[in-house]
Design an enzyme around this catalytic site. Structure first.
Site, mmCIF file in Angstrom:
data_model
loop_
_atom_site.group_PDB
_atom_site.id
_atom_site.type_symbol
_atom_site.label_atom_id
_atom_site.label_comp_id
_atom_site.label_asym_id
_atom_site.label_seq_id
_atom_site.Cartn_x
_atom_site.Cartn_y
_atom_site.Cartn_z
ATOM 1 N N GLN A 24 76.664 32.306 -4.149
ATOM 2 C CA GLN A 24 76.968 32.002 -2.890
ATOM 3 C C GLN A 24 76.031 30.638 -2.903
ATOM 4 O O GLN A 24 74.913 30.755 -3.568
ATOM 5 C CB GLN A 24 76.583 33.092 -2.093
ATOM 6 C CG GLN A 24 75.408 33.437 -2.003
ATOM 7 C CD GLN A 24 74.807 34.925 -1.138
ATOM 8 O OE1 GLN A 24 75.804 35.471 -0.568
ATOM 9 N NE2 GLN A 24 73.769 35.429 -0.876
ATOM 10 N N GLY A 29 56.732 38.446 10.825
ATOM 11 C CA GLY A 29 57.102 39.863 11.290
ATOM 12 C C GLY A 29 56.053 39.844 12.535
ATOM 13 O O GLY A 29 56.511 40.631 13.646
ATOM 14 N N GLU A 34 69.241 37.651 7.127
ATOM 15 C CA GLU A 34 69.825 38.133 8.247
ATOM 16 C C GLU A 34 68.676 38.056 9.316
ATOM 17 O O GLU A 34 67.913 39.047 9.433
ATOM 18 C CB GLU A 34 70.292 39.522 7.922
ATOM 19 C CG GLU A 34 71.404 39.772 6.795
ATOM 20 C CD GLU A 34 71.306 40.986 6.395
ATOM 21 O OE1 GLU A 34 70.183 41.930 6.412
ATOM 22 O OE2 GLU A 34 72.287 41.333 5.431
#
Length: 194
Positions: free
Chosen positions: A176, A108, A132
């Site tokens: 997934q 970050g 994402e």
């Protein structure tokens, strides 16, 4: 209640919670979370010539191309770029735990965002976690497959979910594997069928 490292280890040992593979428990299991590692596959939007994406009309899966990165090579995330990545680990949650995925503070501080909005993982979910990824820095940042990219923390529910994710009709992301594109268009297809 957030699970501590002691409780995370207990859930893993008892098989209630599955995170596989954990290569280095000493490094990956934190005081109240588990660090997950970046996989080598990324989905990138092919947006040349497109004015916009319409989730009622477009199939996002068809608008994306996969990028595979060789072992030891970096993936450069450019400023303002958005891609989908994946964790190496597969996570399987029991019916009485919910999880939250957050970026690591060290990344970050380089301007890397790990999830735009979808940091929540439902009870009963099983699969790799789609990330994402975006870069809000002004320079590209090198991301390496295998690096610790995010952390997942676990919250105990007041009781097991009545309808966990794997039993919920319309669960689009159960089991997934790899970075998984949005399947929002499926919601609109179902409305048209009614």
């Amino acid at each position: 209640m957030i699970l501590s490292d002691r409780d995370i280890k207990k859930y893993l040992e008892e098989g209630k919670l599955v995170i596989h593979p954990i290569d280095d428990p000493q490094k990956q299991i934190q005081p109240s979370s588990v660090d997950l590692r970046l996989g080598n596959s990324f989905l990138h939007f092919k947006v040349e010539g497109r004015a916009y994406i319409d989730p009622t009309q477009d199939s996002p899966q068809e608008l994306m191309e996969i990028i595979e990165i060789e072992e030891g090579k970096p993936f450069f995330l450019r400023p303002g770029e958005f891609v989908l990545g994946t964790t190496i680990e597969t996570v399987k949650l029991p019916d009485d735990l919910v999880a939250r995925v957050d970026g690591r503070s060290s990344l970050g501080r380089l301007g890397i965002i790990v999830h735009a909005t979808a940091g929540y993982v439902d009870p009963g979910f099983c699969g790799q976690i789609t990330l994402e990824l975006s870069n809000i820095n002004r320079v590209p940042v090198a991301l390496y497959p295998g690096m610790r990219i995010c952390q997942i923390s676990f919250y105990k529910l007041s009781s097991p979910a009545e309808t966990p994710y794997y039993k919920k009709a319309g669960s689009k992301y159960h089991n997934q594997k790899g970075p998984t594109a949005s399947r929002l268009n499926i919601d609109f297809c179902k409305k048209e069928e009614k």
